[in-house]
Design a protein around this motif. Structure first.
Motif, PDB file in Angstrom:
ATOM      1  N   THR A   1       0.834  -1.202   0.000  1.00  0.00           N
ATOM      2  CA  THR A   1       0.000   0.000   0.000  1.00  0.00           C
ATOM      3  C   THR A   1       0.866   1.249   0.000  1.00  0.00           C
ATOM      4  O   THR A   1       2.100   1.180   0.074  1.00  0.00           O
ATOM      5  CB  THR A   1      -0.923   0.005   1.219  1.00  0.00           C
ATOM      6  OG1 THR A   1      -0.124   0.049   2.413  1.00  0.00           O
ATOM      7  CG2 THR A   1      -1.786  -1.238   1.258  1.00  0.00           C
TER       8      THR A   1
ATOM      9  N   ASP B   1       1.224   3.385   2.336  1.00  0.00           N
ATOM     10  CA  ASP B   1       1.953   3.540   3.605  1.00  0.00           C
ATOM     11  C   ASP B   1       2.850   2.337   3.890  1.00  0.00           C
ATOM     12  O   ASP B   1       3.130   2.023   5.050  1.00  0.00           O
ATOM     13  CB  ASP B   1       0.973   3.766   4.759  1.00  0.00           C
ATOM     14  CG  ASP B   1      -0.121   2.712   4.802  1.00  0.00           C
ATOM     15  OD1 ASP B   1      -0.187   1.882   3.879  1.00  0.00           O
ATOM     16  OD2 ASP B   1      -0.913   2.709   5.762  1.00  0.00           O
ATOM     17  N   ASN B   2       3.282   1.637   2.821  1.00  0.00           N
ATOM     18  CA  ASN B   2       4.271   0.552   2.895  1.00  0.00           C
ATOM     19  C   ASN B   2       3.801  -0.607   3.772  1.00  0.00           C
ATOM     20  O   ASN B   2       4.578  -1.169   4.561  1.00  0.00           O
ATOM     21  CB  ASN B   2       5.617   1.079   3.406  1.00  0.00           C
ATOM     22  CG  ASN B   2       6.250   2.061   2.442  1.00  0.00           C
ATOM     23  OD1 ASN B   2       6.144   1.895   1.224  1.00  0.00           O
ATOM     24  ND2 ASN B   2       6.882   3.101   2.966  1.00  0.00           N
ATOM     25  N   THR B   3       2.547  -0.972   3.652  1.00  0.00           N
ATOM     26  CA  THR B   3       2.003  -2.129   4.355  1.00  0.00           C
ATOM     27  C   THR B   3       1.712  -3.228   3.343  1.00  0.00           C
ATOM     28  O   THR B   3       1.077  -2.987   2.316  1.00  0.00           O
ATOM     29  CB  THR B   3       0.707  -1.767   5.096  1.00  0.00           C
ATOM     30  OG1 THR B   3       0.974  -0.699   6.014  1.00  0.00           O
ATOM     31  CG2 THR B   3       0.181  -2.961   5.869  1.00  0.00           C
ATOM     32  N   GLN B   4       2.186  -4.451   3.629  1.00  0.00           N
ATOM     33  CA  GLN B   4       1.956  -5.568   2.727  1.00  0.00           C
ATOM     34  C   GLN B   4       0.605  -6.216   3.051  1.00  0.00           C
ATOM     35  O   GLN B   4       0.317  -6.532   4.217  1.00  0.00           O
ATOM     36  CB  GLN B   4       3.069  -6.616   2.850  1.00  0.00           C
ATOM     37  CG  GLN B   4       4.418  -6.134   2.337  1.00  0.00           C
ATOM     38  CD  GLN B   4       5.457  -7.237   2.356  1.00  0.00           C
ATOM     39  OE1 GLN B   4       5.209  -8.326   2.846  1.00  0.00           O
ATOM     40  NE2 GLN B   4       6.627  -6.950   1.804  1.00  0.00           N
ATOM     41  N   VAL B   5      -0.196  -6.427   2.021  1.00  0.00           N
ATOM     42  CA  VAL B   5      -1.500  -7.071   2.197  1.00  0.00           C
ATOM     43  C   VAL B   5      -1.668  -8.148   1.133  1.00  0.00           C
ATOM     44  O   VAL B   5      -1.111  -8.053   0.035  1.00  0.00           O
ATOM     45  CB  VAL B   5      -2.658  -6.050   2.082  1.00  0.00           C
ATOM     46  CG1 VAL B   5      -2.630  -5.068   3.239  1.00  0.00           C
ATOM     47  CG2 VAL B   5      -2.600  -5.299   0.757  1.00  0.00           C
TER      48      VAL B   5
ATOM     49  N   GLU C   1      -3.618   4.236   1.066  1.00  0.00           N
ATOM     50  CA  GLU C   1      -3.165   3.739   2.356  1.00  0.00           C
ATOM     51  C   GLU C   1      -4.062   2.586   2.798  1.00  0.00           C
ATOM     52  O   GLU C   1      -5.141   2.374   2.237  1.00  0.00           O
ATOM     53  CB  GLU C   1      -3.176   4.865   3.395  1.00  0.00           C
ATOM     54  CG  GLU C   1      -2.205   5.996   3.055  1.00  0.00           C
ATOM     55  CD  GLU C   1      -2.232   7.113   4.086  1.00  0.00           C
ATOM     56  OE1 GLU C   1      -3.122   7.062   4.970  1.00  0.00           O
ATOM     57  OE2 GLU C   1      -1.401   8.016   3.987  1.00  0.00           O
ATOM     58  N   LEU C   2      -3.630   1.856   3.843  1.00  0.00           N
ATOM     59  CA  LEU C   2      -4.336   0.634   4.233  1.00  0.00           C
ATOM     60  C   LEU C   2      -5.786   0.909   4.613  1.00  0.00           C
ATOM     61  O   LEU C   2      -6.691   0.198   4.150  1.00  0.00           O
ATOM     62  CB  LEU C   2      -3.598  -0.035   5.403  1.00  0.00           C
ATOM     63  CG  LEU C   2      -4.262  -1.303   5.950  1.00  0.00           C
ATOM     64  CD1 LEU C   2      -4.365  -2.364   4.859  1.00  0.00           C
ATOM     65  CD2 LEU C   2      -3.484  -1.842   7.147  1.00  0.00           C
TER      66      LEU C   2
ATOM     67  N   PRO D   1      -4.510  -8.062   5.833  1.00  0.00           N
ATOM     68  CA  PRO D   1      -3.280  -7.410   6.314  1.00  0.00           C
ATOM     69  C   PRO D   1      -2.447  -8.392   7.140  1.00  0.00           C
ATOM     70  O   PRO D   1      -2.925  -9.475   7.513  1.00  0.00           O
ATOM     71  CB  PRO D   1      -3.803  -6.261   7.177  1.00  0.00           C
ATOM     72  CG  PRO D   1      -5.277  -6.162   6.876  1.00  0.00           C
ATOM     73  CD  PRO D   1      -5.714  -7.525   6.472  1.00  0.00           C
TER      74      PRO D   1
ATOM     75  N   ILE E   1      -0.707  -5.987  11.990  1.00  0.00           N
ATOM     76  CA  ILE E   1      -1.671  -4.931  11.644  1.00  0.00           C
ATOM     77  C   ILE E   1      -3.061  -5.298  12.130  1.00  0.00           C
ATOM     78  O   ILE E   1      -3.804  -4.457  12.646  1.00  0.00           O
ATOM     79  CB  ILE E   1      -1.662  -4.688  10.125  1.00  0.00           C
ATOM     80  CG1 ILE E   1      -0.277  -4.246   9.651  1.00  0.00           C
ATOM     81  CG2 ILE E   1      -2.702  -3.643   9.763  1.00  0.00           C
ATOM     82  CD1 ILE E   1       0.191  -2.946  10.250  1.00  0.00           C
TER      83      ILE E   1
END
Length: 306
Positions: free
Chosen positions: A78, A80-84, A127-128, A167, A171
């Protein structure tokens, strides 16, 4: 006879092979692509068709029904550098069997890869928190991109649906804590609102009660004052009536003598009460002249009348 029989049998077998290779029955909602000597010749719709054996062949078979395709889960990053992990399902339909046969080597693989590419692109724009809420926007973006590209493949992508967005565990745990805190905050706000409303209701009730008591006391005072005024009025009216009666009696024959006698009696009685008041006994200076005192009182009444 034997040679003739074998020849007839061979001819029958060859004829049967020709018939089998020449006759084609196309099922409903299916299209066959026919090549003649390796080149596209025609497409066959549902029904019975005849081909030229060993020259025509069925190169491709396409179903023109709506086909669901499961898009395997993939990892997206995403904004904001979140892996989903995101997976989905899309629905497509072959609209041009010839293009579907020769436009791409494998249109199903092409559609799946393009869908995954668009998912990664759309996830990177958000973002997430926004990604979890924007499923409809993601679906529309994927369908738009696929529809634009798949036209050259003889395929139309009808719709795409994101099935799940997962997520990481950390998270998810943080989201659970956030949801719990939000619920506790709402509970505290609701409790404080209830207490405030209770205090307001209590104060309003006490105010109304005080007003009612004050109104009651005021009305009681008014009623008491009206009663006293009415009593005074009645006493005054009775006194006036008595005075009028006395005045009328004086005007009658013998009335003056009677009133003089009455005054003399009250004079003597009043003097007696004064004499008895306290510990000191009051004695007139001339005890033997009581008749003179009475006569004097009667003369005062006579003088007042004159």
């Amino acid at each position: 006879m034997t040679n003739v029989s074998f020849l007839a049998l061979g001819l029958l077998i060859i004829a049967f092979i020709f018939v089998v290779r020449a006759v084609r029955i196309v099922p409903q909602q299916t299209v066959f692509i026919i090549e003649r000597l390796g080149k596209f010749n025609e497409q066959l719709d549902a029904g019975l068709h005849f081909l030229v054996p060993f020259i025509d062949r069925v190169a491709y078979k396409h179903s023109i029904k709506e086909v669901p395709m499961d898009v395997a889960p993939q990892t997206c990053i995403t904004r904001d550098n979140t892996q989903v992990q995101i997976d989905g399902i899309l629905y497509y339909q072959v609209t041009d069997p010839q293009l579907a046969s020769y436009g791409t080597a494998n249109y199903e693989f092409a559609i799946e890869q393009l869908a995954k590419t668009m998912l990664r692109s759309e996830a990177g724009k958000r973002e997430l928190d926004r990604l979890l809420e924007a499923r409809t926007e993601i679906n529309q973006a994927v369908v738009s991109a696929l529809d634009e590209a798949s036209g050259a493949w003889g395929v139309k992508v009808l719709r795409y649906e994101v099935k799940d967005i997962t997520p990481p565990e950390s998270i998810l745990h943080a989201m659970e804590l956030q949801i719990k805190a939000e619920r506790e905050k709402r509970a505290l706000i609701a409790r404080s609102e209830g207490q405030r409303q209770e205090a307001m209701n209590k104060a309003e009730g006490e105010q109304k009660s005080a007003v009612m008591i004050s109104d009651g006391e005021r009305q009681a005072a008014v009623n008491r004052a009206e009663g006293e005024a009415q009593a005074i009025k009645l006493v005054a009216e009775a006194t006036a009536t008595a005075i009028r009666s006395i005045a009328a009696a004086i005007q009658t024959e013998g009335g003056e003598k009677a009133i003089q006698l009455k005054v003399a009696e009250q004079y003597v009685s009043s003097f007696g009460n004064i004499a008895k008041a306290g510990n000191t006994v009051v004695v007139p200076a001339d005890m033997g002249n009581m008749a003179g005192l009475i006569t004097a009182a009667m003369e005062i009444v006579g003088t007042k009348k004159a």
